[in-house]
Design a protein around this motif. Structure first.
Motif, PDB file in Angstrom:
ATOM      1  N   UNK A  34       0.768  -1.352  -0.002  1.00  0.00           N
ATOM      2  CA  UNK A  34      -0.226   0.002   0.096  1.00  0.00           C
ATOM      3  C   UNK A  34       0.657   1.294   0.029  1.00  0.00           C
ATOM      4  N   UNK A  35       0.623   2.160  -0.827  1.00  0.00           N
ATOM      5  CA  UNK A  35       1.209   3.479  -0.938  1.00  0.00           C
ATOM      6  C   UNK A  35       0.503   4.634  -1.524  1.00  0.00           C
ATOM      7  N   UNK A  36       0.722   5.851  -0.932  1.00  0.00           N
ATOM      8  CA  UNK A  36      -0.040   7.033  -1.152  1.00  0.00           C
ATOM      9  C   UNK A  36       0.331   7.548  -2.547  1.00  0.00           C
ATOM     10  N   UNK A  37       1.475   7.167  -3.152  1.00  0.00           N
ATOM     11  CA  UNK A  37       1.879   7.611  -4.451  1.00  0.00           C
ATOM     12  C   UNK A  37       0.972   6.729  -5.453  1.00  0.00           C
ATOM     13  N   UNK A  38       0.774   7.645  -6.751  1.00  0.00           N
ATOM     14  CA  UNK A  38      -0.127   7.080  -7.633  1.00  0.00           C
ATOM     15  C   UNK A  38       1.057   5.925  -8.538  1.00  0.00           C
ATOM     16  N   UNK A  39       0.342   5.270  -9.503  1.00  0.00           N
ATOM     17  CA  UNK A  39       1.304   4.422 -10.243  1.00  0.00           C
ATOM     18  C   UNK A  39       2.309   5.120 -11.178  1.00  0.00           C
ATOM     19  N   UNK A  40       2.137   6.438 -11.493  1.00  0.00           N
ATOM     20  CA  UNK A  40       3.109   7.178 -12.257  1.00  0.00           C
ATOM     21  C   UNK A  40       3.990   7.832 -11.234  1.00  0.00           C
ATOM     22  N   UNK A  41       3.640   8.008  -9.928  1.00  0.00           N
ATOM     23  CA  UNK A  41       4.916   8.566  -9.040  1.00  0.00           C
ATOM     24  C   UNK A  41       5.762   7.663  -8.413  1.00  0.00           C
ATOM     25  N   UNK A  42       5.595   6.412  -8.553  1.00  0.00           N
ATOM     26  CA  UNK A  42       6.245   5.331  -7.977  1.00  0.00           C
ATOM     27  C   UNK A  42       7.415   5.008  -8.865  1.00  0.00           C
ATOM     28  N   UNK A  43       8.524   4.935  -8.343  1.00  0.00           N
ATOM     29  CA  UNK A  43       9.875   4.260  -9.062  1.00  0.00           C
ATOM     30  C   UNK A  43       9.418   3.174  -9.784  1.00  0.00           C
ATOM     31  N   UNK A  44       9.989   3.322 -11.003  1.00  0.00           N
ATOM     32  CA  UNK A  44       9.639   1.991 -11.953  1.00  0.00           C
ATOM     33  C   UNK A  44      10.047   0.891 -11.673  1.00  0.00           C
ATOM     34  N   UNK A  45      11.227   0.877 -11.023  1.00  0.00           N
ATOM     35  CA  UNK A  45      12.116  -0.147 -10.704  1.00  0.00           C
ATOM     36  C   UNK A  45      11.219  -0.892  -9.455  1.00  0.00           C
ATOM     37  N   UNK A  46      10.683  -0.220  -8.494  1.00  0.00           N
ATOM     38  CA  UNK A  46       9.804  -0.752  -7.404  1.00  0.00           C
ATOM     39  C   UNK A  46       8.559  -1.355  -8.157  1.00  0.00           C
ATOM     40  N   UNK A  47       8.104  -0.930  -8.945  1.00  0.00           N
ATOM     41  CA  UNK A  47       6.820  -1.468  -9.587  1.00  0.00           C
ATOM     42  C   UNK A  47       7.334  -2.614 -10.448  1.00  0.00           C
ATOM     43  N   UNK A  48       8.269  -2.701 -11.107  1.00  0.00           N
ATOM     44  CA  UNK A  48       8.823  -3.915 -11.849  1.00  0.00           C
ATOM     45  C   UNK A  48       9.239  -5.205 -10.743  1.00  0.00           C
ATOM     46  N   UNK A  49       9.857  -4.700  -9.720  1.00  0.00           N
ATOM     47  CA  UNK A  49      10.067  -5.787  -8.738  1.00  0.00           C
ATOM     48  C   UNK A  49       8.602  -6.451  -7.966  1.00  0.00           C
ATOM     49  N   UNK A  60      -2.406   5.249  -4.327  1.00  0.00           N
ATOM     50  CA  UNK A  60      -3.249   6.504  -4.346  1.00  0.00           C
ATOM     51  C   UNK A  60      -3.484   6.874  -3.123  1.00  0.00           C
ATOM     52  N   UNK A  61      -4.601   8.217  -3.152  1.00  0.00           N
ATOM     53  CA  UNK A  61      -5.071   8.938  -1.967  1.00  0.00           C
ATOM     54  C   UNK A  61      -5.596   7.881  -0.878  1.00  0.00           C
ATOM     55  N   UNK A  62      -6.319   6.948  -1.461  1.00  0.00           N
ATOM     56  CA  UNK A  62      -7.174   5.983  -0.537  1.00  0.00           C
ATOM     57  C   UNK A  62      -6.377   4.706  -0.495  1.00  0.00           C
ATOM     58  N   UNK A  63      -5.248   4.673  -0.279  1.00  0.00           N
ATOM     59  CA  UNK A  63      -4.461   3.489  -0.224  1.00  0.00           C
ATOM     60  C   UNK A  63      -4.757   2.846   1.221  1.00  0.00           C
ATOM     61  N   UNK A  64      -5.090   3.521   2.223  1.00  0.00           N
ATOM     62  CA  UNK A  64      -5.311   2.904   3.528  1.00  0.00           C
ATOM     63  C   UNK A  64      -6.890   2.702   3.745  1.00  0.00           C
ATOM     64  N   UNK A  65      -8.033   2.930   2.807  1.00  0.00           N
ATOM     65  CA  UNK A  65      -9.168   2.851   2.995  1.00  0.00           C
ATOM     66  C   UNK A  65      -9.515   1.347   3.525  1.00  0.00           C
TER      67      UNK A  65
END
Length: 465
Positions: A34-49, A60-65
């Motif tokens: 879970x992370x407050x950042x959007x997909x576009x804001x997250x480091x691409x390497x982290x998304x890949x891993x 996104x903003x509602x990540x803890x909903x």
């Protein structure tokens, strides 16, 4: 520790978050990050891993909903325990933990933990290098050393490599210590001053978080405490371990100190006497700066208690150059030495850097706010006889400038990027001068972080001819 059959969330997709996810997934756990950042804001390497290891992402903003749906939650260091959603799930009975807590529970060997406002990385690295050198003198498998925490790699990355003969050095921040319930075998408490008040609600909370390093020790453990600082010195009442003090100002009965240009270990010998062990001349220590002698004393004491020989301790001190962005000599150009101290994010570290040199200095100061008090920094600048000029940058420069009224030191302001800053420093500097980039502030108004800030400084200095 049984992770299976628990719906698990990891809050934070940074280096430690990915590490925690890899570890838990390797144990058969289904994990959501879970992370407050959007997909576009997250480091691409982290998304890949994350995709590679099969972790589900909630961004996104509602990540803890839907946090209440999880019974096992791993908090990354930057995530505040005071976040309302986290407080709610704790109240409901969910297990909110961290990578540091998991590691302490599962680690099969001794841990040397290091904390403090500044000096953690340098001290941890010194201890690690001393342990590594000592390990070469031992039979195979007797003592393999690992470095982790805020420096090196996340400790869960090497947990499966450890055995009872291993030894781990962890650099630990207040974020990592604030909710632990176990303390290291050797706890090193360095200098403590105001820091991270943009994260902690106040200074007492910050200090109490740090003191968890010692709070859960028993009589078989060791506490090494910098006695030159009140907040550190008064932490000794919290430990049940054997206390050793370190100081560069006073002679110590049990611990390590500086006297007559030498590093000395002192140990009680009977009720009233003591025996001393002469480790090294301070002039033979490669690491620059008088403030680093505090870190040296702490590392020497920790290494000695961990079984490192005097010879191996001294050898590391003769050869250890220091860490990147910590008073790092970048280059000498036409007799001018350029130092990158971008890791300096507090007034105290900038003061230490200023005092490390007697040569004429061109200072580069300023950055984004950490709610620091610049009064003492102002006094040091006004009383210094070797500050030749100051380049003021960032949003906090105006507050620093307020503390040096009517100064006759030339001040340059209004520079917009690192290229302009370094060019101006070059114009001001003459042979024999030092250009000292020690901002005393965070970096986020002009740079991504202190590393990028330091890298850009080094890049521009590298272009000088």
């Amino acid at each position: 520790m049984n992770f299976k059959n628990k719906k698990t969330a990891i809050i934070g997709i940074g280096v430690e978050g990915i590490s925690s996810a890899k570890f838990l997934i390797s144990k058969g756990v289904s994990v959501s990050i879970l992370d407050k950042k959007t997909k576009d804001q997250v480091d691409k390497e982290y998304l890949k891993q994350a995709k590679k290891i099969g972790a589900k992402l909630v961004l996104g903003e509602k990540y803890l909903k839907d946090l209440s749906e999880f019974s096992f939650i791993v908090r990354s260091p930057g995530v505040k325990l005071s976040t309302q959603e986290i407080k709610d799930v704790i109240a409901s009975g969910a297990n909110v933990t961290s990578q540091t807590k998991i590691f302490f529970d599962l680690c099969p060997c001794q841990i040397v933990g290091v904390t403090g406002t500044k000096g953690k990385g340098t001290t941890s690295s010194l201890i690690y290098e001393m342990l590594k050198l000592q390990g070469k003198d031992l039979p195979a498998g007797r003592q393999d050393a690992y470095l982790g925490g805020n420096i090196g790699v996340p400790p869960l990355d090497f947990l499966d490599k450890l055995n009872e003969q291993s030894i781990v050095v962890l650099e630990l921040s207040s974020f990592q210590l604030q909710d632990i319930k176990k303390s290291p075998h050797i706890g090193v408490m360095l200098m403590m001053t105001s820091e991270h008040l943009d994260y902690h609600k106040d200074l007492p909370e910050y200090i109490e978080s740090k003191r968890n390093l010692l709070r859960f020790q028993d009589k078989e453990d060791f506490a090494i405490i910098n006695s030159d600082y009140v907040a550190s010195r008064e932490s000794d009442v919290l430990t049940n371990g054997e206390v050793y003090q370190v100081s560069r100002e006073d002679e110590i009965r049990q611990g390590c100190y500086i006297k007559d240009g030498r590093v000395i270990i002192s140990l009680p010998d009977g009720a009233f006497n003591k025996k001393t062990i002469d480790i090294i001349k301070t002039s033979d220590i490669l690491l620059p700066g008088a403030h680093n002698l505090e870190n040296v004393c702490a590392a020497v004491m920790a290494a000695y208690l961990a079984g490192v020989s005097k010879q191996n301790i001294a050898e590391v001190l003769r050869t250890f150059k220091g860490l990147e962005h910590r008073l790092e000599l970048v280059k000498e150009v036409r007799g001018v030495r350029y130092y990158d101290d971008s890791f300096s994010t507090t007034p105290e570290t900038a003061i230490a850097a200023i005092k490390a040199f007697t040569e004429p200095e061109i200072l580069i100061l300023g950055g984004s706010s950490k709610r620091s008090d610049f009064k003492e920094l102002g006094k040091v600048i006004l009383n210094s006889s070797n500050i030749k000029a100051i380049i003021g940058i960032g949003e906090e420069w105006i507050r620093i400038k307020f503390e040096i009224p009517n100064t006759k030191i030339p001040i340059i302001e209004g520079l917009k990027n690192m290229k302009e800053i370094v060019r101006e420093a070059k114009k001001l500097a003459k042979t024999g001068d030092v250009v000292l980039f020690s901002p005393a502030c965070a970096s986020f108004d002009m740079f991504k972080n202190y590393k990028q800030r330091g890298d850009l400084f080094k890049e521009e200095v590298g272009k000088l001819k």
